[in-house]
Design an enzyme around this catalytic site. Structure first.
Site, PDB file in Angstrom:
ATOM      1  N   LYS A  53      36.524  32.484  47.611  1.00 30.85           N
ATOM      2  CA  LYS A  53      35.525  33.481  48.010  1.00 30.85           C
ATOM      3  C   LYS A  53      34.352  33.497  47.035  1.00 30.85           C
ATOM      4  O   LYS A  53      33.185  33.554  47.455  1.00 30.85           O
ATOM      5  CB  LYS A  53      36.168  34.857  48.124  1.00 30.85           C
ATOM      6  CG  LYS A  53      37.114  34.961  49.315  1.00 30.85           C
ATOM      7  CD  LYS A  53      37.843  36.287  49.343  1.00 30.85           C
ATOM      8  CE  LYS A  53      38.809  36.343  50.524  1.00 30.85           C
ATOM      9  NZ  LYS A  53      39.513  37.647  50.593  1.00 30.85           N
ATOM     10  N   SER A  70      37.674  38.279  45.270  1.00 26.85           N
ATOM     11  CA  SER A  70      38.976  38.888  45.005  1.00 26.85           C
ATOM     12  C   SER A  70      39.829  38.834  46.258  1.00 26.85           C
ATOM     13  O   SER A  70      39.311  38.803  47.373  1.00 26.85           O
ATOM     14  CB  SER A  70      38.783  40.339  44.548  1.00 26.85           C
ATOM     15  OG  SER A  70      40.009  40.918  44.174  1.00 26.85           O
ATOM     16  N   ASP A  71      41.131  38.823  46.049  1.00 25.79           N
ATOM     17  CA  ASP A  71      42.049  38.884  47.175  1.00 25.79           C
ATOM     18  C   ASP A  71      43.338  39.547  46.720  1.00 25.79           C
ATOM     19  O   ASP A  71      43.685  39.501  45.543  1.00 25.79           O
ATOM     20  CB  ASP A  71      42.338  37.493  47.746  1.00 25.79           C
ATOM     21  CG  ASP A  71      42.806  37.576  49.192  1.00 25.79           C
ATOM     22  OD1 ASP A  71      41.955  37.848  50.062  1.00 25.79           O
ATOM     23  OD2 ASP A  71      44.007  37.423  49.439  1.00 25.79           O
ATOM     24  N   THR A  72      44.020  40.168  47.664  1.00 28.54           N
ATOM     25  CA  THR A  72      45.275  40.869  47.387  1.00 28.54           C
ATOM     26  C   THR A  72      46.320  40.432  48.394  1.00 28.54           C
ATOM     27  O   THR A  72      46.024  40.295  49.579  1.00 28.54           O
ATOM     28  CB  THR A  72      45.069  42.399  47.480  1.00 28.54           C
ATOM     29  OG1 THR A  72      44.088  42.800  46.526  1.00 28.54           O
ATOM     30  CG2 THR A  72      46.370  43.148  47.207  1.00 28.54           C
TER      31      THR A  72
END
EC number: 3.6.1.9
Length: 189
Positions: A53, A70-72
């Site tokens: 990203k 960011s990623d979760t």
């Protein structure tokens, strides 16, 4: 470079959390393939997505300051749980989380044209045992539809949490301390 960044995310939660840090930013969204690769471990997966990203933002021409990606992902039994695609998927997910401890992995990445720096924060979250009625009522609230693992700790889903070990803000979507530290390291070079 200044402390200003680009936020490569459409998430209102990440926008709110980045605002709490007092960092000046411009928000935009990127279109990235979020498919998990075969045999890819959840830790590697979430870090790859955050880096992808951030690098996608750079590729779009956002090059005059760092791009934050960011990623979760929610993980139970070493399996990544994505956003629920329908009520059946959601019900299955919450039944797996019910009465158990799971991990929430949030990755943060900063990128410019010449470098990428990332980190992953792991938080253990324990859920109480949920009744079928609680699960159905929560789905009907509309909150779980766009959340990794099908719940939002900062909203109605927070009432299911009996214990948390790690970063609350990472579970929401952006670990504040680690994001600030990573940016400082990134800017120092």
């Amino acid at each position: 470079m200044t402390n200003a960044v680009y936020l490569a995310s459409a998430s209102p939660r990440r926008k709110e959390l980045l605002t709490q840090l007092g960092i000046e930013f411009t928000q935009f969204s990127v279109d990235a393939d979020e498919s998990q690769l075969p045999n890819e471990l959840p830790y590697d997966y979430v870090e790859r997505l955050a880096r992808l990203k951030a690098q996608s933002g750079v590729a779009l021409g956002y090059t005059d300051r760092p791009v934050l990606g960011s990623d979760t992902v929610v993980v139970i039994d070493n399996q990544s749980l994505g956003k629920p695609c329908d009520e059946n998927d959601f019900t299955h997910t919450l039944k797996r989380l019910s009465g158990n401890t799971h991990q929430v992995l949030t990755a943060v990445a900063f990128a410019t044209t010449d470098k990428v720096l990332s980190c992953v924060v792991s938080t253990n979250v324990t859920f109480k045992t949920l009744s079928d009625d609680e699960i159905h009522t929560y789905w009907q609230s509309g909150e779980p539809q766009d959340k990794a693992g099908g719940y939002g700790i900062q909203g109605l889903g927070g009432r299911f949490v009996t214990h948390i070990s790690g970063s609350y803000f990472a579970v929401v979507g952006l670990p504040l301390y680690e994001t600030e530290q990573l940016l400082q390291t990134f800017l120092r070079g």
